[in-house]
Write an enzyme that holds these catalytic residues in place. Sequence first.
Site, PDB file in Angstrom:
ATOM      1  N   LYS A 152      -6.256   3.932   8.746  1.00 20.89           N
ATOM      2  CA  LYS A 152      -5.347   4.869   8.078  1.00 20.89           C
ATOM      3  C   LYS A 152      -5.916   6.280   8.107  1.00 20.89           C
ATOM      4  CE  LYS A 152      -3.230   1.463   5.069  1.00 20.89           C
ATOM      5  NZ  LYS A 152      -3.188   0.885   3.717  1.00 20.89           N
ATOM      6  N   SER A 172       0.801  -1.224   0.000  1.00 25.77           N
ATOM      7  CA  SER A 172       0.000   0.000   0.000  1.00 25.77           C
ATOM      8  C   SER A 172       0.835   1.276   0.000  1.00 25.77           C
ATOM      9  CB  SER A 172      -0.966  -0.001   1.176  1.00 25.77           C
ATOM     10  OG  SER A 172      -0.268   0.215   2.368  1.00 25.77           O
TER      11      SER A 172
END
Length: 767
Positions: free
Chosen positions: A715, A672
Amino acid sequence: MANSQYLPIIAIRGRVVFPHTSVTFDVGRSISLAALKMASKTACLFVCAQRDSAKDEIDESDIYPVGTVVAIRQISKLPGGNARLQCMGLYRAVARDISFNEGTFTAIADELVCRQGDPGLVEAYMRTVRACEERITDGGEGVFTPSVTVALKKITDADEYVDVCANAMKIPFEGKQKILECPVVTERLAMLNSFMENEIEIMGYERKIKARVRESVDKNQKEYYLREQLKAIHAELGDDGEETDELEEKILSSDMPEEVKNKALKELSRMSRMQTSSPDYNVIRIYLDWLLDLPWTNATADTAKLSDAVKILNKDHYGLEKIKKRITEYIAVLQRTGGVNAPILCFVGPPGVGKTSVASSIARALGRKFVRMSLGGVRDEAEIRGHRKTYVGAMPGRIIAGMKKAGTVNPVFLFDEVDKISADMRGDPADALLEVLDPAQNNTFQDRYLEVPYDLSRVLFITTANTLETIPAPLRDRMEIIELGGYTHEEKAEIAKRYLIPKKLQANGLTKSELSISEGALNTIIECYTMEAGVRNLERKIDALCRRAAVELADGKIKKFSVTEKNLEDILGAKRYDKDEKLRRDEVGAACGLAWTAYGGATLIIEVSKMQGKGEVLLTGKLGDVMKESARAAISYIRSNCEDYGIDVSAFETTDIHVHVPEGATPKDGPSAGITMACAILSAFTGKPVKSSVAMTGEITLRGKVLPIGGLKEKALAAYRTGIRNVIIPEDNERDLDEIPQTVRENINFIPVSDVDTVFRNAIVGM
Ligand code: ADP
């Protein structure tokens, strides 16, 4: 010359009178008394057996025509008009011309003429029957009384012998009548012989039965005797066996299943034969205590009303709406099914987000007991299943220990940290756990120490984990995963105010009016003293404040202790975190990514520098394989499209690239960070800075596409915590935005992208 005389008949019931024998019998019927009266003249009577002894009123057909003529020796009167008659059998006779006179039957009794038969045969039979007689006498069963035995010895005449013998023996009445009626002595002898053989055979059976009975009686007696002796020995040793008696009573009155009870009694009997000082005595004693302390049938009743259960659930926790909804459904079903085949819930999320406390709240809501077992670091299967009793210091496994602690058969049993179990050479604890969690097997859970099966089927199992990745797949398949994400700053503040502060005040014996924590102080604690997805450290800090307040209030000089931003550092020490790391200004060759960890989301700064060299790539910061590949893909994409970005192709041949992710001690992996690395690299090559107000997450492909990532909620929370207000996310992750708390959604500008170009345009100044 054979006798023949006119005599009154007495019909005798149930027996046969033989010649050569003296008999006594009672008479009471009027016909018999009339016969007696008539006999006073003749001094003799004709005694015939009555065919059906139950019959009272008789006629001549009811009388056997062959009987015995007897001489009356004595008649005594009995109360009630009855008479006792003692007489002597004289000879066999056949009744002729039976008639009814003077109230009784009379007949002419013709003496039965008897033949001896072959004298050799008589002698042979006599020997046989005498041998039989001896065997019967030796059998000692009391068939012949001593006087009969003596009498028989003296008899030499076969005729007399048969009569005396047949009279004394237990021969059915019809059999006796047959012997009486038979005119040939050898035939009578043959009949007698067969009755005697029969008697001997029956005696054999009797003896066997008696022996068997005696055997069991002897055994019981022996045991009883030994036990008494043992008691005496124990008493002599100063140990009176009270303990074993007490245990026996406890076992018998306990609610153990039959099989377990038997096992316990067996062990107890072994124990009772041991000295109290022997180590084995103690081993069994402890074992029996375990069996007695375990719940076998004792269960709590589930809360009957769903609304009551839901109230408790809501009261215990702030927020967590989706989870509460799912648990409400779960409880509703449970209340109907009683927990049979209930799914095993697995709460997954970072530490301190309330997994354990939600589980304990389910127990409270249902009115069940709660037991918790941490699986962190459990390596040995024996910790779950126990050690065999033969090991020194053996104990049951932690499941059974937990059940004992619960004291009921239907507690809520929490396995904390299922993701932390590990296998080694001592068996795989995950296998044991699988068995425990399998409804098809857990009704006969085998603990090695216990040795008897234990029923876990009514237990409600719940598990928690920080991450799904390390849970063994078969275990994961068996559970229903419920994810608990981290909390936003606002949620944490709210949880602190409503739950943590009151809880800690109470735990430290303080009242609400004695400690105040200002809003500012609370915010600073959340931002600068804790960096976590959950509220565990926050709880600890609040605890520290309470302890300090207790000290300050101790000498009674002040009535109230206030915590503000000013004295916070004095109490908790210097600030630990300056929020999450972020780019303080727009920088060349550095970009802010977002990462997911088991402890929640975090920001991740990626640094890139280029230097003269030969086109080599250096990747540092303890990067995993996937992350390294991702970095190479980013470089390849930029290199293959360098002209579009105004970079000279030759630059890649004469330049070495170094990609570094700080905090080198923490391993990092995953795809990611792809677009973040691409940004940092492009910035380094073009000299254009990356915007400090932007954070990003997304996987990159060689063709410059942006692929979706996981953990968006954590996140986003990390970005929000850090104060970043622009977050680039893969277009495909837009659907996950629902999961993100409203305050975060309102405050962050999410930029969905599908290709890296768009990322560059949004993140790099002047692109
Ligand atoms: P975990 O098991 O996820 O590590 P815990 O259940 O131990 O976390 O939670 C830590 C503390 O935080 C507990 O005291 C718990 O009561 C509290 N807590 C967590 N989430 C909430 C919430 N939503 N509402 C109230 N208290 C909470």
